[in-house]
Scaffold this motif. Structure first.
Motif, PDB file in Angstrom:
ATOM      1  N   UNK A  87       0.892  -1.173   0.193  1.00 17.32           N
ATOM      2  CA  UNK A  87      -0.042  -0.097  -0.002  1.00 17.32           C
ATOM      3  C   UNK A  87       0.998   1.247  -0.037  1.00 17.32           C
ATOM      4  N   UNK A  88       0.271   2.153  -0.608  1.00 20.63           N
ATOM      5  CA  UNK A  88       0.890   3.689  -0.584  1.00 20.63           C
ATOM      6  C   UNK A  88       0.308   4.396   0.573  1.00 20.63           C
ATOM      7  N   UNK A  89       1.494   4.848   1.532  1.00 22.36           N
ATOM      8  CA  UNK A  89       1.167   5.634   2.503  1.00 22.36           C
ATOM      9  C   UNK A  89       2.147   6.644   3.114  1.00 22.36           C
ATOM     10  N   UNK A  90       1.692   7.880   3.523  1.00 21.00           N
ATOM     11  CA  UNK A  90       2.856   8.734   3.754  1.00 21.00           C
ATOM     12  C   UNK A  90       3.903   8.351   4.870  1.00 21.00           C
ATOM     13  N   UNK A  91       4.944   8.750   4.919  1.00 21.26           N
ATOM     14  CA  UNK A  91       5.863   8.376   5.850  1.00 21.26           C
ATOM     15  C   UNK A  91       6.766   9.763   6.134  1.00 21.26           C
ATOM     16  N   UNK A  92       7.500   9.748   7.231  1.00 17.17           N
ATOM     17  CA  UNK A  92       8.112  10.848   7.641  1.00 17.17           C
ATOM     18  C   UNK A  92       9.688  10.822   6.955  1.00 17.17           C
ATOM     19  N   UNK A  93      10.018  11.885   6.429  1.00 17.76           N
ATOM     20  CA  UNK A  93      11.241  12.017   5.799  1.00 17.76           C
ATOM     21  C   UNK A  93      12.257  12.997   6.200  1.00 17.76           C
ATOM     22  N   UNK A  94      13.504  12.780   6.626  1.00 14.12           N
ATOM     23  CA  UNK A  94      14.412  13.853   6.833  1.00 14.12           C
ATOM     24  C   UNK A  94      15.061  14.419   5.961  1.00 14.12           C
ATOM     25  N   UNK A  95      14.642  16.081   5.611  1.00 15.51           N
ATOM     26  CA  UNK A  95      15.215  16.449   4.711  1.00 15.51           C
ATOM     27  C   UNK A  95      16.720  16.903   4.718  1.00 15.51           C
ATOM     28  N   UNK A  96      17.047  17.082   5.819  1.00 18.92           N
ATOM     29  CA  UNK A  96      18.619  17.264   6.149  1.00 18.92           C
ATOM     30  C   UNK A  96      19.272  18.139   5.225  1.00 18.92           C
ATOM     31  N   UNK A  97      18.671  19.560   4.965  1.00  9.34           N
ATOM     32  CA  UNK A  97      19.146  20.527   4.021  1.00  9.34           C
ATOM     33  C   UNK A  97      20.639  20.491   3.861  1.00  9.34           C
ATOM     34  N   UNK A  98      20.945  20.232   2.576  1.00 11.20           N
ATOM     35  CA  UNK A  98      22.594  20.559   2.340  1.00 11.20           C
ATOM     36  C   UNK A  98      23.612  19.722   3.234  1.00 11.20           C
ATOM     37  N   UNK A  99      23.124  18.963   3.727  1.00  7.91           N
ATOM     38  CA  UNK A  99      23.971  18.120   4.850  1.00  7.91           C
ATOM     39  C   UNK A  99      25.006  17.252   3.880  1.00  7.91           C
ATOM     40  N   UNK A 100      24.446  16.819   3.005  1.00  7.13           N
ATOM     41  CA  UNK A 100      25.576  15.782   1.981  1.00  7.13           C
ATOM     42  C   UNK A 100      26.028  16.661   0.721  1.00  7.13           C
TER      43      UNK A 100
END
Length: 518
Positions: A92-105
Protein backbone atom coordinates in the motif's frame (compact mmCIF):
# COMPACT_ATOMS: atom_id res chain seq x y z
CA UNK A 1 17.22 4.35 3.77
CA UNK A 2 18.87 6.02 6.71
CA UNK A 3 21.23 8.40 4.98
CA UNK A 4 19.39 9.27 1.75
CA UNK A 5 22.15 8.04 -0.54
CA UNK A 6 21.06 5.77 -3.39
CA UNK A 7 23.95 3.49 -4.29
CA UNK A 8 23.99 2.22 -7.86
CA UNK A 9 25.73 -0.89 -9.12
CA UNK A 10 27.70 -0.26 -12.29
CA UNK A 11 26.61 -3.60 -13.71
CA UNK A 12 23.71 -5.70 -12.35
CA UNK A 13 24.63 -9.30 -11.60
CA UNK A 14 23.48 -11.94 -14.08
CA UNK A 15 20.70 -14.39 -13.23
CA UNK A 16 16.89 -14.43 -13.22
CA UNK A 17 16.65 -11.71 -10.54
CA UNK A 18 18.47 -8.50 -9.66
CA UNK A 19 19.28 -7.41 -6.09
CA UNK A 20 19.70 -3.65 -6.06
CA UNK A 21 20.86 -3.24 -2.44
CA UNK A 22 21.94 -5.64 0.28
CA UNK A 23 19.15 -4.47 2.61
CA UNK A 24 16.34 -4.75 0.05
CA UNK A 25 13.50 -7.15 0.83
CA UNK A 26 12.48 -7.42 -2.84
CA UNK A 27 14.30 -8.60 -5.95
CA UNK A 28 13.62 -7.50 -9.53
CA UNK A 29 12.78 -10.10 -12.16
CA UNK A 30 15.25 -9.78 -15.02
CA UNK A 31 12.96 -11.89 -17.22
CA UNK A 32 9.57 -13.51 -16.63
CA UNK A 33 9.75 -15.93 -13.69
CA UNK A 34 7.55 -18.99 -13.38
CA UNK A 35 6.22 -20.73 -10.28
CA UNK A 36 8.85 -23.01 -8.77
CA UNK A 37 11.80 -21.23 -10.36
CA UNK A 38 15.03 -21.38 -8.35
CA UNK A 39 16.33 -17.94 -7.46
CA UNK A 40 19.28 -16.51 -5.54
CA UNK A 41 20.08 -17.77 -2.05
CA UNK A 42 18.01 -20.93 -2.44
CA UNK A 43 14.80 -18.93 -2.87
CA UNK A 44 11.95 -20.61 -4.78
CA UNK A 45 9.35 -18.55 -6.62
CA UNK A 46 5.80 -19.00 -5.37
CA UNK A 47 4.34 -16.80 -8.13
CA UNK A 48 4.36 -16.00 -11.81
CA UNK A 49 6.31 -12.71 -11.94
CA UNK A 50 6.53 -10.53 -15.08
CA UNK A 51 9.88 -9.08 -16.17
CA UNK A 52 10.69 -5.85 -14.32
CA UNK A 53 8.36 -6.65 -11.42
CA UNK A 54 9.20 -7.42 -7.79
CA UNK A 55 9.44 -10.67 -5.83
CA UNK A 56 9.84 -10.98 -2.06
CA UNK A 57 13.47 -11.78 -1.20
CA UNK A 58 12.39 -12.89 2.27
CA UNK A 59 9.25 -13.05 4.36
CA UNK A 60 7.80 -9.53 4.77
CA UNK A 61 5.44 -8.85 7.68
CA UNK A 62 2.20 -6.86 7.56
CA UNK A 63 3.01 -3.13 7.80
CA UNK A 64 6.71 -3.58 7.05
CA UNK A 65 8.29 -1.13 4.56
CA UNK A 66 9.00 -2.47 1.08
CA UNK A 67 12.60 -1.55 0.27
CA UNK A 68 14.09 -1.06 -3.20
CA UNK A 69 17.58 0.48 -3.42
CA UNK A 70 17.16 0.63 0.39
CA UNK A 71 14.41 3.23 -0.20
CA UNK A 72 10.85 2.84 1.11
CA UNK A 73 8.46 2.46 -1.83
CA UNK A 74 5.40 1.27 0.10
CA UNK A 75 4.24 -0.96 2.95
CA UNK A 76 3.07 -4.56 3.04
CA UNK A 77 -0.72 -4.71 3.48
CA UNK A 78 -0.52 -8.43 4.35
CA UNK A 79 2.09 -10.98 5.38
CA UNK A 80 4.09 -11.72 2.22
CA UNK A 81 5.93 -15.07 2.12
CA UNK A 82 9.39 -15.24 0.58
CA UNK A 83 9.26 -15.85 -3.18
CA UNK A 84 5.87 -14.14 -3.61
CA UNK A 85 5.03 -11.59 -6.29
CA UNK A 86 5.01 -8.07 -4.76
CA UNK A 87 2.97 -5.34 -6.43
CA UNK A 88 0.02 -3.01 -5.74
CA UNK A 89 -2.21 -5.93 -4.67
CA UNK A 90 -0.16 -6.60 -1.54
CA UNK A 91 1.62 -3.31 -0.87
CA UNK A 92 0.00 0.00 0.00
CA UNK A 93 0.91 3.61 -0.58
CA UNK A 94 0.93 5.77 2.54
CA UNK A 95 2.85 8.75 3.79
CA UNK A 96 5.92 8.40 5.99
CA UNK A 97 8.31 10.85 7.65
CA UNK A 98 11.37 11.90 5.68
CA UNK A 99 14.35 13.84 7.05
CA UNK A 100 15.24 16.54 4.51
CA UNK A 101 18.61 17.32 6.17
CA UNK A 102 19.03 20.32 3.86
CA UNK A 103 22.53 20.61 2.32
CA UNK A 104 23.97 18.04 4.74
CA UNK A 105 25.55 15.91 1.98
CA UNK A 106 26.49 18.73 -0.39
CA UNK A 107 29.72 18.10 -2.27
CA UNK A 108 30.96 20.53 -4.95
CA UNK A 109 31.47 19.22 -8.47
CA UNK A 110 35.01 18.26 -9.43
CA UNK A 111 35.27 20.01 -12.79
CA UNK A 112 37.17 18.62 -15.77
CA UNK A 113 40.23 20.82 -16.47
CA UNK A 114 39.17 23.49 -18.93
CA UNK A 115 41.63 22.39 -21.62
CA UNK A 116 40.13 18.89 -21.54
CA UNK A 117 36.45 19.84 -21.67
CA UNK A 118 34.17 18.55 -24.41
CA UNK A 119 32.76 20.69 -27.20
CA UNK A 120 30.21 20.56 -30.01
CA UNK A 121 29.44 22.36 -33.25
CA UNK A 122 26.87 24.98 -32.29
CA UNK A 123 25.27 28.06 -33.83
CA UNK A 124 26.39 31.30 -32.20
CA UNK A 125 23.73 34.03 -32.23
CA UNK A 126 24.51 37.75 -32.32
CA UNK A 127 23.52 38.09 -28.65
CA UNK A 128 25.87 35.28 -27.61
CA UNK A 129 23.22 32.56 -27.27
CA UNK A 130 24.20 29.13 -28.54
CA UNK A 131 21.73 27.16 -30.64
CA UNK A 132 21.60 23.45 -31.42
CA UNK A 133 19.01 23.93 -34.20
CA UNK A 134 17.92 26.73 -36.51
CA UNK A 135 14.14 27.17 -36.76
CA UNK A 136 11.69 29.95 -37.48
CA UNK A 137 8.64 29.97 -35.19
CA UNK A 138 5.02 31.12 -35.19
CA UNK A 139 3.48 31.63 -31.73
CA UNK A 140 -0.24 31.99 -31.05
CA UNK A 141 -1.24 34.19 -28.11
CA UNK A 142 -4.60 32.44 -27.83
CA UNK A 143 -6.38 29.31 -29.06
CA UNK A 144 -8.36 31.54 -31.46
CA UNK A 145 -5.20 32.21 -33.51
CA UNK A 146 -3.91 28.63 -33.29
CA UNK A 147 -5.16 27.56 -36.73
CA UNK A 148 -3.63 30.61 -38.39
CA UNK A 149 -0.29 29.90 -36.70
CA UNK A 150 -0.34 26.32 -37.97
CA UNK A 151 -1.38 27.36 -41.50
CA UNK A 152 1.50 29.82 -41.72
CA UNK A 153 4.01 27.18 -40.60
CA UNK A 154 2.54 24.47 -42.83
CA UNK A 155 3.18 26.59 -45.93
CA UNK A 156 6.92 26.12 -45.49
CA UNK A 157 7.26 22.56 -46.69
CA UNK A 158 10.67 20.89 -47.13
CA UNK A 159 10.36 21.57 -50.85
CA UNK A 160 9.82 25.32 -50.29
CA UNK A 161 12.75 25.42 -47.85
CA UNK A 162 15.09 23.46 -50.11
CA UNK A 163 17.04 26.58 -51.11
CA UNK A 164 17.63 27.37 -47.42
CA UNK A 165 19.60 24.29 -46.30
CA UNK A 166 20.69 25.81 -42.97
CA UNK A 167 17.09 26.21 -41.76
CA UNK A 168 15.65 23.20 -39.92
CA UNK A 169 12.05 24.20 -40.48
CA UNK A 170 9.20 26.50 -39.50
CA UNK A 171 7.31 25.39 -36.39
CA UNK A 172 3.99 26.55 -34.96
CA UNK A 173 3.57 26.92 -31.20
CA UNK A 174 -0.15 27.00 -30.53
CA UNK A 175 -2.06 26.16 -27.35
CA UNK A 176 -5.56 25.86 -25.93
CA UNK A 177 -5.75 28.89 -23.64
CA UNK A 178 -5.00 32.64 -23.69
CA UNK A 179 -8.60 33.73 -23.07
CA UNK A 180 -11.35 32.77 -20.64
CA UNK A 181 -8.65 32.82 -17.98
CA UNK A 182 -7.47 35.08 -15.18
CA UNK A 183 -6.23 38.45 -16.40
CA UNK A 184 -3.56 38.77 -13.72
CA UNK A 185 -1.65 36.54 -11.36
CA UNK A 186 0.43 33.40 -11.79
CA UNK A 187 -1.66 31.67 -14.50
CA UNK A 188 -1.23 34.60 -16.92
CA UNK A 189 2.36 35.22 -15.82
CA UNK A 190 3.16 31.56 -16.46
CA UNK A 191 1.68 31.60 -19.96
CA UNK A 192 3.50 34.79 -20.88
CA UNK A 193 6.90 33.72 -19.60
CA UNK A 194 6.47 30.44 -21.48
CA UNK A 195 5.73 32.27 -24.73
CA UNK A 196 8.57 34.72 -24.13
CA UNK A 197 10.96 31.85 -23.44
CA UNK A 198 10.17 30.40 -26.85
CA UNK A 199 10.21 33.78 -28.64
CA UNK A 200 13.76 34.47 -27.43
CA UNK A 201 14.97 30.85 -27.55
CA UNK A 202 18.39 30.40 -29.16
CA UNK A 203 17.01 27.77 -31.54
CA UNK A 204 14.66 30.30 -33.19
CA UNK A 205 16.34 32.52 -35.76
CA UNK A 206 13.12 34.52 -35.92
CA UNK A 207 9.50 34.37 -34.81
CA UNK A 208 6.02 35.73 -35.42
CA UNK A 209 3.47 36.26 -32.65
CA UNK A 210 -0.13 36.02 -33.87
CA UNK A 211 -3.12 37.16 -31.83
CA UNK A 212 -6.85 37.44 -32.45
CA UNK A 213 -7.25 40.93 -31.03
CA UNK A 214 -9.81 40.70 -28.24
CA UNK A 215 -8.19 37.95 -26.13
CA UNK A 216 -7.11 38.37 -22.55
CA UNK A 217 -3.50 37.56 -23.41
CA UNK A 218 -2.93 40.77 -25.36
CA UNK A 219 0.24 41.00 -27.44
CA UNK A 220 1.02 44.49 -26.07
CA UNK A 221 0.86 43.31 -22.46
CA UNK A 222 2.83 40.16 -23.28
CA UNK A 223 5.64 42.21 -24.82
CA UNK A 224 5.66 44.87 -22.10
CA UNK A 225 5.71 42.40 -19.20
CA UNK A 226 8.30 40.09 -20.74
CA UNK A 227 10.64 42.71 -22.19
CA UNK A 228 10.07 41.68 -25.80
CA UNK A 229 10.41 44.16 -28.67
CA UNK A 230 9.27 44.08 -32.28
CA UNK A 231 12.17 43.99 -34.74
CA UNK A 232 13.54 42.16 -37.76
CA UNK A 233 13.69 38.92 -35.74
CA UNK A 234 10.30 39.27 -34.00
CA UNK A 235 7.09 40.39 -35.73
CA UNK A 236 3.46 40.57 -34.56
CA UNK A 237 0.10 40.20 -36.28
CA UNK A 238 -3.45 40.75 -34.98
CA UNK A 239 -6.10 38.94 -37.01
CA UNK A 240 -8.88 41.47 -36.38
CA UNK A 241 -6.60 44.25 -37.62
CA UNK A 242 -5.15 42.36 -40.60
CA UNK A 243 -8.59 41.63 -42.04
CA UNK A 244 -9.21 38.07 -40.91
CA UNK A 245 -7.92 34.57 -41.38
CA UNK A 246 -6.66 34.44 -44.97
CA UNK A 247 -5.11 37.90 -44.90
CA UNK A 248 -3.26 37.13 -41.66
CA UNK A 249 -1.97 33.85 -43.07
CA UNK A 250 -0.74 35.64 -46.19
CA UNK A 251 0.90 38.41 -44.15
CA UNK A 252 2.58 35.86 -41.88
CA UNK A 253 3.93 33.86 -44.81
CA UNK A 254 5.28 37.04 -46.42
CA UNK A 255 7.00 38.07 -43.17
CA UNK A 256 8.70 34.70 -42.78
CA UNK A 257 9.82 34.76 -46.41
CA UNK A 258 11.61 38.02 -45.60
CA UNK A 259 13.32 36.33 -42.63
CA UNK A 260 14.49 33.25 -44.53
CA UNK A 261 17.66 34.63 -46.21
CA UNK A 262 19.06 36.02 -42.96
CA UNK A 263 18.07 32.93 -40.97
CA UNK A 264 19.91 30.78 -43.52
CA UNK A 265 23.16 32.73 -43.03
CA UNK A 266 24.40 30.64 -40.14
CA UNK A 267 27.38 28.38 -39.75
CA UNK A 268 28.25 25.95 -37.02
CA UNK A 269 31.37 26.63 -35.00
CA UNK A 270 33.03 24.72 -32.17
CA UNK A 271 31.73 25.79 -28.76
CA UNK A 272 32.18 24.39 -25.23
CA UNK A 273 29.78 21.72 -23.94
CA UNK A 274 29.02 24.14 -21.11
CA UNK A 275 26.46 25.67 -23.51
CA UNK A 276 24.35 22.51 -23.41
CA UNK A 277 21.22 22.73 -21.27
CA UNK A 278 19.40 19.42 -21.14
CA UNK A 279 15.75 18.95 -20.20
CA UNK A 280 15.32 15.53 -18.58
CA UNK A 281 12.11 13.60 -19.21
CA UNK A 282 10.75 10.09 -18.68
CA UNK A 283 7.50 8.58 -19.91
CA UNK A 284 6.02 5.13 -20.15
CA UNK A 285 8.32 4.12 -17.28
CA UNK A 286 8.73 0.52 -16.18
CA UNK A 287 10.46 -1.58 -13.54
CA UNK A 288 13.76 -1.36 -15.41
CA UNK A 289 13.79 2.46 -15.58
CA UNK A 290 15.62 2.71 -12.24
CA UNK A 291 18.13 0.03 -13.25
CA UNK A 292 19.14 1.02 -16.78
CA UNK A 293 18.07 4.18 -18.66
CA UNK A 294 17.48 6.61 -15.79
CA UNK A 295 20.74 6.01 -13.86
CA UNK A 296 22.64 5.83 -17.18
CA UNK A 297 21.21 9.22 -18.14
CA UNK A 298 22.16 10.42 -14.65
CA UNK A 299 25.72 9.28 -15.29
CA UNK A 300 25.72 11.31 -18.52
CA UNK A 301 24.41 14.34 -16.62
CA UNK A 302 27.16 13.97 -14.02
CA UNK A 303 29.62 14.09 -16.92
CA UNK A 304 27.89 17.14 -18.40
CA UNK A 305 28.02 18.98 -15.07
CA UNK A 306 31.77 18.28 -14.82
CA UNK A 307 32.14 19.82 -18.28
CA UNK A 308 30.21 22.94 -17.20
CA UNK A 309 26.79 22.16 -18.67
CA UNK A 310 23.29 22.17 -17.18
CA UNK A 311 20.82 19.37 -16.46
CA UNK A 312 17.20 20.26 -15.65
CA UNK A 313 15.28 17.64 -13.67
CA UNK A 314 11.52 18.33 -13.54
CA UNK A 315 8.17 16.55 -13.15
CA UNK A 316 7.54 17.46 -9.51
CA UNK A 317 5.02 14.64 -8.88
CA UNK A 318 7.71 12.21 -10.02
CA UNK A 319 10.26 13.06 -7.36
CA UNK A 320 7.68 12.89 -4.58
CA UNK A 321 8.70 10.37 -1.96
CA UNK A 322 12.42 10.69 -2.67
CA UNK A 323 12.71 14.47 -2.50
CA UNK A 324 14.85 14.09 0.64
CA UNK A 325 17.59 12.52 -1.51
CA UNK A 326 17.73 15.83 -3.40
CA UNK A 327 17.46 18.28 -0.48
CA UNK A 328 20.39 16.57 1.25
CA UNK A 329 22.55 17.24 -1.83
CA UNK A 330 21.38 20.86 -2.15
CA UNK A 331 24.00 23.59 -2.28
CA UNK A 332 22.19 25.42 0.53
CA UNK A 333 19.27 25.14 2.90
CA UNK A 334 17.50 27.84 0.87
CA UNK A 335 17.61 25.71 -2.29
CA UNK A 336 16.38 22.62 -0.42
CA UNK A 337 13.52 24.51 1.18
CA UNK A 338 12.51 25.99 -2.18
CA UNK A 339 12.07 22.45 -3.50
CA UNK A 340 9.97 21.43 -0.50
CA UNK A 341 7.83 24.58 -0.85
CA UNK A 342 6.96 23.50 -4.40
CA UNK A 343 6.05 19.99 -3.27
CA UNK A 344 3.87 21.31 -0.44
CA UNK A 345 2.05 23.56 -2.91
CA UNK A 346 1.29 20.49 -5.01
CA UNK A 347 0.15 18.42 -2.02
CA UNK A 348 -1.60 21.05 0.10
CA UNK A 349 -3.05 23.37 -2.55
CA UNK A 350 -3.01 22.15 -6.14
CA UNK A 351 -4.02 18.48 -5.92
CA UNK A 352 -6.00 18.21 -2.67
CA UNK A 353 -8.67 15.54 -3.08
CA UNK A 354 -7.67 14.87 -6.69
CA UNK A 355 -6.93 11.50 -8.27
CA UNK A 356 -3.46 12.43 -9.48
CA UNK A 357 -0.23 10.48 -9.37
CA UNK A 358 1.37 12.61 -6.64
CA UNK A 359 -1.43 11.28 -4.43
CA UNK A 360 -0.42 7.69 -5.09
CA UNK A 361 -1.71 6.08 -8.29
CA UNK A 362 0.47 5.89 -11.40
CA UNK A 363 -0.75 5.25 -14.94
CA UNK A 364 -1.94 1.84 -16.16
CA UNK A 365 1.19 1.63 -18.34
CA UNK A 366 3.43 2.20 -15.32
CA UNK A 367 1.50 -0.45 -13.38
CA UNK A 368 1.86 -2.99 -16.18
CA UNK A 369 5.56 -2.15 -16.38
CA UNK A 370 6.12 -3.02 -12.72
CA UNK A 371 5.71 0.29 -10.85
CA UNK A 372 3.24 -0.01 -7.99
CA UNK A 373 2.88 3.64 -6.94
CA UNK A 374 4.39 7.11 -7.19
CA UNK A 375 7.08 6.39 -4.59
CA UNK A 376 8.47 3.58 -6.73
CA UNK A 377 8.18 5.66 -9.91
CA UNK A 378 9.89 8.64 -8.26
CA UNK A 379 12.77 6.44 -7.16
CA UNK A 380 13.72 5.89 -10.79
CA UNK A 381 12.63 9.27 -12.12
CA UNK A 382 14.91 11.20 -9.76
CA UNK A 383 17.95 9.26 -10.99
CA UNK A 384 17.90 11.10 -14.34
CA UNK A 385 19.55 14.09 -12.67
CA UNK A 386 22.62 12.14 -11.61
CA UNK A 387 24.38 12.14 -8.25
CA UNK A 388 25.74 15.69 -8.10
CA UNK A 389 24.67 18.65 -5.97
CA UNK A 390 21.30 20.37 -6.49
CA UNK A 391 22.30 23.93 -7.39
CA UNK A 392 18.97 25.75 -7.91
CA UNK A 393 15.18 25.37 -8.05
CA UNK A 394 13.06 27.21 -10.63
CA UNK A 395 9.37 27.79 -11.15
CA UNK A 396 7.82 26.66 -14.42
CA UNK A 397 9.34 28.33 -17.52
CA UNK A 398 11.64 30.63 -15.55
CA UNK A 399 14.93 31.36 -17.34
CA UNK A 400 17.57 28.89 -16.11
CA UNK A 401 20.89 30.60 -15.44
CA UNK A 402 22.60 28.28 -12.96
CA UNK A 403 25.04 25.67 -14.26
CA UNK A 404 25.09 22.08 -13.04
CA UNK A 405 22.14 20.04 -11.77
CA UNK A 406 18.96 22.11 -11.23
CA UNK A 407 15.26 21.45 -10.76
CA UNK A 408 12.24 23.09 -12.43
CA UNK A 409 8.73 22.70 -11.03
CA UNK A 410 6.54 21.13 -13.73
CA UNK A 411 3.78 18.55 -14.02
CA UNK A 412 4.65 14.96 -14.89
CA UNK A 413 2.78 15.26 -18.22
CA UNK A 414 5.71 15.09 -20.64
CA UNK A 415 4.75 17.68 -23.32
CA UNK A 416 3.80 20.20 -20.63
CA UNK A 417 6.94 19.53 -18.62
CA UNK A 418 9.25 19.76 -21.63
CA UNK A 419 7.56 23.00 -22.72
CA UNK A 420 8.56 24.59 -19.41
CA UNK A 421 12.12 23.35 -19.74
CA UNK A 422 12.49 24.64 -23.29
CA UNK A 423 11.01 28.00 -22.29
CA UNK A 424 13.64 28.07 -19.54
CA UNK A 425 16.39 27.64 -22.13
CA UNK A 426 16.84 23.88 -22.62
CA UNK A 427 18.35 23.25 -26.06
CA UNK A 428 17.91 19.47 -25.99
CA UNK A 429 15.52 16.94 -24.40
CA UNK A 430 16.68 13.53 -23.17
CA UNK A 431 13.72 11.17 -22.75
CA UNK A 432 13.85 7.73 -21.09
CA UNK A 433 11.07 5.19 -21.63
CA UNK A 434 10.34 1.59 -20.74
CA UNK A 435 7.01 1.08 -22.47
CA UNK A 436 7.89 3.14 -25.54
CA UNK A 437 7.04 6.85 -25.80
CA UNK A 438 6.92 8.56 -29.19
CA UNK A 439 8.05 12.10 -28.44
CA UNK A 440 9.53 15.15 -30.10
CA UNK A 441 9.72 18.79 -29.02
CA UNK A 442 10.48 21.41 -31.66
CA UNK A 443 12.51 23.59 -31.75
CA UNK A 444 14.97 21.34 -29.88
CA UNK A 445 16.13 17.80 -30.66
CA UNK A 446 14.83 14.97 -28.47
CA UNK A 447 16.82 11.79 -27.80
CA UNK A 448 14.92 8.72 -26.56
CA UNK A 449 16.53 6.08 -24.37
CA UNK A 450 14.98 2.60 -24.10
CA UNK A 451 15.19 0.78 -20.76
CA UNK A 452 15.06 -2.74 -22.18
CA UNK A 453 16.12 -4.61 -25.31
CA UNK A 454 12.74 -6.16 -26.28
CA UNK A 455 11.08 -2.75 -26.47
CA UNK A 456 14.07 -1.22 -28.26
CA UNK A 457 13.97 -4.00 -30.84
CA UNK A 458 10.22 -3.57 -31.34
CA UNK A 459 10.39 0.24 -31.62
CA UNK A 460 13.81 0.80 -33.17
CA UNK A 461 12.59 3.58 -35.48
CA UNK A 462 11.69 5.68 -32.41
CA UNK A 463 14.51 4.79 -29.99
CA UNK A 464 17.99 6.36 -30.15
CA UNK A 465 19.84 4.27 -27.55
CA UNK A 466 19.24 0.84 -26.04
CA UNK A 467 20.07 1.08 -22.35
CA UNK A 468 18.81 -2.48 -22.04
CA UNK A 469 22.42 -3.45 -22.81
CA UNK A 470 23.08 -2.86 -19.10
CA UNK A 471 20.47 -5.50 -18.24
CA UNK A 472 21.81 -7.82 -20.94
CA UNK A 473 25.32 -7.59 -19.50
CA UNK A 474 26.88 -6.11 -22.64
CA UNK A 475 27.49 -2.62 -21.19
CA UNK A 476 28.07 -1.13 -17.78
CA UNK A 477 26.23 1.86 -16.33
CA UNK A 478 29.28 4.10 -16.74
CA UNK A 479 29.87 2.91 -20.32
CA UNK A 480 26.26 3.67 -21.21
CA UNK A 481 26.54 7.09 -19.57
CA UNK A 482 29.51 7.90 -21.78
CA UNK A 483 27.65 6.62 -24.86
CA UNK A 484 24.72 8.92 -24.05
CA UNK A 485 27.04 11.88 -23.47
CA UNK A 486 28.78 11.32 -26.82
CA UNK A 487 25.44 11.07 -28.68
CA UNK A 488 24.33 14.30 -26.99
CA UNK A 489 27.37 16.10 -28.39
CA UNK A 490 26.82 14.71 -31.89
CA UNK A 491 23.13 15.61 -31.81
CA UNK A 492 23.88 19.12 -30.57
CA UNK A 493 26.25 19.39 -33.54
CA UNK A 494 23.44 18.66 -36.01
CA UNK A 495 23.09 14.87 -36.17
CA UNK A 496 19.37 14.07 -36.41
CA UNK A 497 17.64 12.18 -33.63
CA UNK A 498 15.03 9.52 -34.38
CA UNK A 499 12.17 11.88 -33.45
CA UNK A 500 13.51 14.50 -35.86
CA UNK A 501 13.80 11.97 -38.68
CA UNK A 502 10.15 11.06 -38.08
CA UNK A 503 9.05 14.71 -38.01
CA UNK A 504 7.76 14.58 -34.43
CA UNK A 505 7.32 17.69 -32.30
CA UNK A 506 4.65 19.77 -34.05
CA UNK A 507 2.05 19.46 -31.27
CA UNK A 508 4.06 19.28 -28.05
CA UNK A 509 3.91 22.98 -27.12
CA UNK A 510 1.70 22.67 -24.02
CA UNK A 511 1.96 25.57 -21.53
CA UNK A 512 0.85 24.55 -18.03
CA UNK A 513 -2.66 25.88 -17.39
CA UNK A 514 -2.89 26.10 -13.60
CA UNK A 515 -5.71 28.66 -13.34
CA UNK A 516 -9.47 28.92 -13.54
CA UNK A 517 -11.16 28.79 -16.93
CA UNK A 518 -14.23 31.01 -16.80
Amino acid sequence: MADGVIELKDKPASGPTIRLHDTDNVLIARTEIGIGAKLEGGLTSRSQVPAGHKIAARAIKLGEPILKYAVTIGFANADIPAGTYVHSHNMEFREFDRDYAHARDYQPIVMVPEAERASFMGIVRENGQIATRNYLGVLATVNCSATVAHKIAEYFTPERLAEYPNIDGVAAFAHGTGCGMEMTGEPMDLLRRTMAGYARHANLAGALVVGLGCERNQIKNLFNEQGLAVGSRLRTFVMQEEGGTTKTIAAGIAALKEMLPEANRVTRTRVPASHLMIGLQCGGSDGFSSITANPALGAAMDLLARHGGTAILSETPEIYGVEHTLTRRAVSREVGEKLIERIRWWKDVYTVGRDTQINGAVSPGNQHGGLANIFEKSLGSSMKGGTGPLMAVYRYAEPVTQKGFVFMDTPGFDPCSATGQIAGGANMIMFTTGRGSMFGAKPVPSIKLATNTPMYTRLTEDMDINCGEILDGTASLSEMGRKIFDLMLRTASGERSKSELLGLGDHEFVPWNIGVTG
